[in-house]
Design a protein around this motif. Structure first.
Motif, PDB file in Angstrom:
ATOM      1  N   UNK A 230       0.818  -1.222   0.000  1.00 16.50           N
ATOM      2  CA  UNK A 230       0.000   0.000   0.000  1.00 16.50           C
ATOM      3  C   UNK A 230       0.846   1.265   0.000  1.00 16.50           C
ATOM      4  N   UNK A 231       2.104   1.139   0.413  1.00 19.67           N
ATOM      5  CA  UNK A 231       3.020   2.276   0.419  1.00 19.67           C
ATOM      6  C   UNK A 231       4.384   1.838  -0.097  1.00 19.67           C
ATOM      7  N   UNK A 232       5.026   2.724  -0.832  1.00 21.33           N
ATOM      8  CA  UNK A 232       6.385   2.498  -1.304  1.00 21.33           C
ATOM      9  C   UNK A 232       7.203   3.700  -0.873  1.00 21.33           C
ATOM     10  N   UNK A 233       8.393   3.473  -0.283  1.00 18.32           N
ATOM     11  CA  UNK A 233       9.207   4.596   0.175  1.00 18.32           C
ATOM     12  C   UNK A 233      10.591   4.531  -0.436  1.00 18.32           C
ATOM     13  N   UNK A 234      11.213   5.707  -0.564  1.00 19.82           N
ATOM     14  CA  UNK A 234      12.575   5.736  -1.079  1.00 19.82           C
ATOM     15  C   UNK A 234      13.565   5.742   0.076  1.00 19.82           C
ATOM     16  N   UNK A 235      14.849   5.770  -0.249  1.00 24.74           N
ATOM     17  CA  UNK A 235      15.900   5.681   0.769  1.00 24.74           C
ATOM     18  C   UNK A 235      15.853   6.874   1.714  1.00 24.74           C
ATOM     19  N   UNK A 236      15.375   8.025   1.221  1.00 27.82           N
ATOM     20  CA  UNK A 236      15.345   9.239   2.040  1.00 27.82           C
ATOM     21  C   UNK A 236      14.083   9.357   2.888  1.00 27.82           C
ATOM     22  N   UNK A 237      13.208   8.352   2.809  1.00 24.22           N
ATOM     23  CA  UNK A 237      12.010   8.362   3.639  1.00 24.22           C
ATOM     24  C   UNK A 237      10.794   8.995   3.015  1.00 24.22           C
ATOM     25  N   UNK A 238      10.872   9.413   1.750  1.00 24.05           N
ATOM     26  CA  UNK A 238       9.686   9.933   1.066  1.00 24.05           C
ATOM     27  C   UNK A 238       8.751   8.774   0.748  1.00 24.05           C
ATOM     28  N   UNK A 239       7.489   8.891   1.141  1.00 28.55           N
ATOM     29  CA  UNK A 239       6.527   7.799   1.006  1.00 28.55           C
ATOM     30  C   UNK A 239       5.540   8.098  -0.111  1.00 28.55           C
ATOM     31  N   UNK A 240       5.342   7.111  -0.989  1.00 29.77           N
ATOM     32  CA  UNK A 240       4.300   7.188  -2.010  1.00 29.77           C
ATOM     33  C   UNK A 240       3.206   6.193  -1.627  1.00 29.77           C
ATOM     34  N   UNK A 241       1.998   6.701  -1.413  1.00 28.97           N
ATOM     35  CA  UNK A 241       0.893   5.849  -0.983  1.00 28.97           C
ATOM     36  C   UNK A 241      -0.019   5.502  -2.149  1.00 28.97           C
ATOM     37  N   UNK A 242      -0.479   4.256  -2.180  1.00 26.24           N
ATOM     38  CA  UNK A 242      -1.451   3.826  -3.180  1.00 26.24           C
ATOM     39  C   UNK A 242      -2.852   3.701  -2.576  1.00 26.24           C
ATOM     40  N   UNK A 243      -2.984   4.071  -1.315  1.00 22.36           N
ATOM     41  CA  UNK A 243      -4.253   3.877  -0.621  1.00 22.36           C
ATOM     42  C   UNK A 243      -5.379   4.704  -1.216  1.00 22.36           C
ATOM     43  N   UNK A 244      -5.070   5.911  -1.664  1.00 19.73           N
ATOM     44  CA  UNK A 244      -6.126   6.784  -2.160  1.00 19.73           C
ATOM     45  C   UNK A 244      -6.342   6.723  -3.652  1.00 19.73           C
ATOM     46  N   UNK A 245      -5.644   5.802  -4.346  1.00 19.47           N
ATOM     47  CA  UNK A 245      -5.738   5.746  -5.810  1.00 19.47           C
ATOM     48  C   UNK A 245      -7.127   5.285  -6.243  1.00 19.47           C
ATOM     49  N   UNK A 246      -7.624   5.885  -7.307  1.00 21.06           N
ATOM     50  CA  UNK A 246      -8.932   5.501  -7.835  1.00 21.06           C
ATOM     51  C   UNK A 246      -8.934   5.698  -9.346  1.00 21.06           C
ATOM     52  N   UNK A 247      -9.588   4.782 -10.057  1.00 19.58           N
ATOM     53  CA  UNK A 247      -9.722   4.895 -11.507  1.00 19.58           C
ATOM     54  C   UNK A 247     -11.043   5.575 -11.840  1.00 19.58           C
ATOM     55  N   UNK A 248     -11.097   6.201 -13.027  1.00 15.17           N
ATOM     56  CA  UNK A 248     -12.294   6.970 -13.371  1.00 15.17           C
ATOM     57  C   UNK A 248     -13.320   6.148 -14.149  1.00 15.17           C
ATOM     58  N   UNK A 249     -13.027   4.878 -14.422  1.00 17.91           N
ATOM     59  CA  UNK A 249     -14.013   4.075 -15.152  1.00 17.91           C
ATOM     60  C   UNK A 249     -13.895   2.602 -14.766  1.00 17.91           C
ATOM     61  N   UNK A 250     -14.973   1.874 -15.012  1.00 20.06           N
ATOM     62  CA  UNK A 250     -15.046   0.441 -14.728  1.00 20.06           C
ATOM     63  C   UNK A 250     -14.735  -0.376 -15.972  1.00 20.06           C
ATOM     64  N   UNK A 251     -14.505  -1.665 -15.772  1.00 16.93           N
ATOM     65  CA  UNK A 251     -14.269  -2.580 -16.876  1.00 16.93           C
ATOM     66  C   UNK A 251     -14.401  -4.014 -16.387  1.00 16.93           C
TER      67      UNK A 251
END
Length: 692
Positions: free
Chosen positions: A517-538
């Motif tokens: 759910x989260x990916x971080x770099x060596x310097x501690x910056x965190x990228x979260x995927x928790x809030x990701x949402x797509x605009x269409x279904x399939x």
């Protein structure tokens, strides 16, 4: 008369067959020449709620829907007869009461509640009500975000299950604002047009409707799908593009969230803002640089002089060009050559029992990456991320090997790519005028240590000088390292995009299971995927394993045939495999579908009428409506060949991570449909994809 084209037209045009598209384009050109439609079969749609909708005959079964007033003709939609009429009967063109923007609004169908007699008390079976997402917002607030008046009640009733379905019925600007609100963001409020302002001049309207001033402009609009124009930005993206930063900045986000679009616009914004500036827009490969160059052309076609101050070049290519100017054309030592030199030197070193894989890894990730040039520097190197402990006496033996190889390369007049960038980093600050004033880097997660040093050496720490776009979850080439240690600190100037425009909710959410759910770099910056949402279904992705390669190819072939029978064009299909060894399995699947295929090289040029086949490493920057990811067998992904070369536990973990990222990249090239397959025993990653 203003002649306009709507994004709904180019989207519907792309769904037609090649011959149908040609006929529709011809009709569009004829209408631009003669908006009255003289000599054409044009008639008013009596059943449409909007009395300005007209139908134009393209062929026996294809109809083009236009919206026509005294001063405007708008191309709205094209499809087979019944579908075209149904589309028009459910739409109206109106001016939003709050923002003043022109909108194509889907008419809210009134559904009367049907009371069913209750014979059984089912109160205990009632599921708990899900949280309504927008009840805390007033009607005025929702209207300010562009929500049409008649859809307010539906928006207030929306929960997480119904939001995506609802978003598909709303104008794009309203849907995007709601998705951002639902994921915890605060959308930028649209402008409010003044009295008497042309509703088509509103920024929201300009993202949906475009004036076609001449035949050439219409031809460009019909040649490139709307989402390839990359001309107009979502307000949240525009904020990132136009903001001033007092140091290096980075935008991140999962696949399909528009990072490349932001990078492209950022480069153009900087060039326009500073009329004397030279701007470098770079990425890690020639393939992606070519794609960026094409998008840049579409973005600045009406101001071509801007392109004279913009350089769109792959990182290694710009390095070679500058190195050649400073020192002469470089001669590079390849990986295999260096591995041979290391092995030979280790054999000659007294008392050293060296693992060949460890030697090469230590060279690549420590000695060469950080350009260590002496024993003291190697002795004191922190060896970031390396868990194999080396006592000083053993380090001394290893340094004998590395020093000998460095000397042999010097005598042969050869350098490594890292050494090229290190030498450039030394001379760039000595230039009287910097070669570039601003640098924008796409796919920045795969930038190397010395490449970053080189970029910093060109522009220093000036405001707005460095801008990066990337996704740590797509890092497949570079070992992680500390950017901060090289003077690039993006803390406080790092933003994450959460709205996915390219990949369906079903594909995105399933592919995300490959990553945390989260990916971080060596310097501690965190990228979260928790809030990701797509605009269409399939449709839900299909994930299957088969008894043998022949059965897999036959099954994938049947699936591909079903997709193309359903209206998907061959060039809208991509098939990916882990390496060139598995290409025959992909070719067999396309043959089984009765389709023609092209194996793409580094130029990655798709061809109409052909299914594209390539390896996962070349998937970056690609997009297809339909994707098959094949041969995901055990020992193929993750690659057993790579696993066998792991020098220690840390490197093994790194191999597993990048192999996961590789599969993630391949899966997220799909827009609408995804099929992932393997021969038993399948890769452990497929089990991760299936986890709920």
């Amino acid at each position: 008369m203003e002649f306009r084209i709507a994004d709904t037209f180019t989207t519907s045009l792309a769904r037609l067959t090649g011959d149908e598209q040609k006929a529709a384009k011809t009709t569009a050109f004829d209408l631009q020449v003669d908006p009255a439609g003289n000599g054409m079969s044009v008639h008013k749609l009596d059943r449409a709620k909007d009395q300005n909708f007209w139908s134009v005959r393209v062929s026996r079964d294809i109809r083009l829907i236009i919206h026509k007033t005294a001063g405007s003709l708008l191309l709205c939609y094209v499809d087979h007869h019944d579908k075209a009429y149904q589309w028009a009967e459910r739409r109206k063109l109106e001016v939003h009461p709050t923002t003043g923007a022109a909108q194509l609004v889907e008419i809210r169908e009134r559904v009367e509640e049907v009371l069913v007699p209750k014979y059984v008390d089912d109160s205990r079976l009632t599921k708990p009500q899900k949280l309504k997402l927008f009840t805390k917002y007033s009607d005025a607030q929702l209207l300010a975000y562009g929500v049409p008046q008649e859809w307010l009640a539906d928006v207030k009733a929306a929960d997480e299950d119904s939001l995506l379905e609802l978003a598909g019925h709303l104008p794009g600007e309203a849907a995007e604002a709601l998705l951002e609100l639902a994921t915890g963001g605060t959308p930028v409020l649209p402008e409010v047009a003044g009295m008497g302002t042309d509703p088509f001049l509103h920024p929201d309207a300009q993202r949906r409707f475009r004036v076609m001033s001449d035949m050439d402009e219409l031809a460009r609009a019909l040649e490139y799908p709307w989402d390839k124009w990359t001309v107009f930005l979502h307000p949240a993206q525009r904020q990132l593009v136009e903001r001033d930063y007092n140091g290096a900045a980075r935008v991140s986000g999962s696949a399909g969230t528009g990072k490349t679009v932001v990078a492209l616009h950022r480069a153009v914004h900087l060039a326009r803002k500073d009329e004397d500036a030279r701007v470098l827009l770079s990425t890690f490969s020639d393939t992606l640089a070519n794609a960026l160059r094409g998008n840049l052309y579409r973005l600045i076609w009406n101001t071509p002089k801007l392109g004279e101050r913009m350089d769109v070049t792959a990182m290694d290519a710009i390095g070679i060009r500058l190195y050649s100017a400073e020192f002469g054309k470089p001669a590079f030592a390849g990986r295999d050559e260096i591995a041979t030199l290391l092995t030979t030197a280790a054999r000659d070193a007294n008392g050293l029992k060296a693992n060949a894989a460890f030697l090469l890894s230590e060279w690549k990730d420590v000695v060469d990456a950080w350009q260590i040039d002496g024993w003291e520097a190697y002795r004191d190197a922190k060896r970031l991320g390396r868990k194999t402990r080396l006592p000083e006496t053993q380090r001394a033996l290893y340094w004998q090997v590395f020093a000998k190889v460095k000397q042999q390369l010097k005598q042969a007049g050869k350098i490594t790519v890292a050494e090229m960038f290190a030498k450039l980093a030394e001379v760039m600050p000595n230039r009287k005028h910097p070669i570039f004033d601003y640098i924008v880097v796409d796919e920045a997660q795969d930038i190397g240590t010395q490449q970053l040093r080189f970029l910093v050496a060109i522009v220093g720490d000036r405001a707005n000088a460095l801008f990066f776009a990337g996704d740590l979850g797509q890092r497949i080439f570079q070992t992680p390292f500390s950017w901060k240690s090289l003077g690039v600190d993006v803390r406080g100037r790092s933003r994450t995009l959460n709205i996915n425009y390219r990949t369906s909710h079903q594909i995105r959410s399933q592919a995300d299971r490959l990553l945390g759910p989260e990916v971080s770099d060596v310097d501690g910056n965190v990228e979260s995927r928790k809030g990701a949402v797509s605009v269409f279904n399939g449709p839900e992705p299909i994930i299957c394993s088969y008894a043998d390669a022949e059965k897999e190819s036959q099954a994938v072939g049947i699936w591909l045939q079903q997709c193309t029978t359903g209206g998907v064009l061959p060039h809208e299909v991509g098939v990916f495999v882990r390496s060139e060894s598995e290409l025959p399995r992909a070719q067999a699947a396309v043959k089984a579908a009765g389709l023609q295929e092209r194996v793409l090289g580094k130029e990655m040029a798709t061809e109409e009428g052909f299914v594209s086949i390539t390896i996962m490493h070349l998937a970056k920057g690609m997009e297809f409506r339909v994707v098959a990811v094949m041969a995901c067998d055990d020992e193929i992904i993750p690659s057993q060949l790579r696993i066998d070369t792991a020098a220690d536990e840390v490197e093994l973990t790194e191999i597993y991570n990048t192999e996961r990222h590789l599969l993630y990249v391949a899966c997220t090239r799909a827009r609408d449909q995804l099929h992932v397959s393997a021969v038993k025993p399948e890769s452990e990653f497929l089990q991760d994809l299936l986890k709920k």
